[in-house]
Scaffold this motif. Structure first.
Motif, PDB file in Angstrom:
ATOM      1  N   TYR A  34      26.321 -73.012  39.766  1.00 21.78           N
ATOM      2  CA  TYR A  34      26.925 -71.392  39.528  1.00 21.78           C
ATOM      3  C   TYR A  34      28.314 -72.020  40.716  1.00 21.78           C
ATOM      4  CZ  TYR A  34      23.626 -69.090  37.437  1.00 21.78           C
ATOM      5  OH  TYR A  34      22.624 -68.951  36.667  1.00 21.78           O
ATOM      6  N   GLY A 151      17.215 -63.642  39.096  1.00 17.81           N
ATOM      7  CA  GLY A 151      18.639 -63.611  38.950  1.00 17.81           C
ATOM      8  C   GLY A 151      19.280 -62.362  39.980  1.00 17.81           C
ATOM      9  N   GLU A 174      24.355 -64.611  37.367  1.00 16.35           N
ATOM     10  CA  GLU A 174      24.469 -64.619  35.719  1.00 16.35           C
ATOM     11  C   GLU A 174      24.484 -66.087  35.104  1.00 16.35           C
ATOM     12  OE1 GLU A 174      27.881 -62.404  35.153  1.00 16.35           O
ATOM     13  OE2 GLU A 174      26.529 -60.485  35.902  1.00 16.35           O
ATOM     14  N   ALA A 183      18.786 -70.517  34.939  1.00 18.34           N
ATOM     15  CA  ALA A 183      19.858 -69.979  35.601  1.00 18.34           C
ATOM     16  C   ALA A 183      19.857 -71.598  36.306  1.00 18.34           C
ATOM     17  CB  ALA A 183      19.111 -69.250  36.799  1.00 18.34           C
TER      18      ALA A 183
END
Length: 208
Positions: A34, A151, A174, A183
């Motif tokens: 991420y 999330g 996201e 995730a």
């Protein structure tokens, strides 16, 4: 010299704030893959559409979540900064239900983070650990809580003068398209920042 908007200035200033550095470290620890950059941060007290209802008051962002029994205890990492390591930050990742409140805002999150800090550092078999654990909980300055499954997350910092906590960062997680919604496999991070005056940058290091 070109004109610099308040939003552009805040984005630049944000990179020096411990709560931002704690968010980056939390993502590295718990959600590798991420990514987040200050240039993508939205600066506004008006929350964008979010997976759960969001409200805004004098202490920044707050989330309205379902109150339920957490399926597991969140992971956590405690960080220290400042001379002598006297200022504490904690990055937490797990189910937001662990906070134990239907309203998760600056106040409830800091109360939970202090308890978690104490429980993490206190060893019942070592009586001498109680004092340092209490001092660390009281010295808590920054909190980042990430709930990858749902999330979202929050980043909170305490004003060093008044000790009033403010939920400065509203975080949306996201997952990448096509990964089945897991995730942990990577994705993008949407961050909205509640505007405020700046704080000096300080180094952050992990406490093990």
């Amino acid at each position: 010299m070109g004109h610099v908007s308040e939003e552009q200035w805040f984005r630049t200033e944000l990179t020096g704030r411990a709560v931002w550095k704690l968010l980056v470290k939390g993502l590295q620890l718990y959600l590798p893959g991420y990514t987040v950059t200050p240039g993508e941060v939205r600066v506004s007290a008006r929350p964008a559409p979010f997976p759960v209802p969001v409200h805004v008051d004098g202490t920044g962002f707050g989330l309205q979540v379902r109150r339920e029994r957490p399926r597991r205890e969140p992971d956590r990492e405690i960080f220290v900064r400042g001379e002598g390591g006297g200022v504490i930050g904690i990055a937490i990742a797990g189910p937001v239900a662990a906070v134990g409140s239907r309203v998760v805002d600056a106040g409830s999150l800091v109360r939970y983070a202090r308890r978690l800090t104490y429980e993490t550092l206190y060893d019942p078999e070592e009586a001498d650990s109680a004092g340092p654990a209490v001092r660390a909980a009281r010295s808590l300055q920054d909190v980042v809580f990430l709930d990858p499954e749902n999330g979202f997350g929050l980043g909170v910092e305490l004003d060093p003068a008044t000790r009033v906590p403010v939920a400065r960062l509203l975080v949306g997680l996201e997952p990448r398209a096509g990964n089945g919604g897991a995730a942990e496999k990577g994705g993008s991070v949407r961050v909205q920042a509640y505007p405020a005056a700046g704080l000096p940058a300080q180094a952050v290091r992990s406490h093990s």
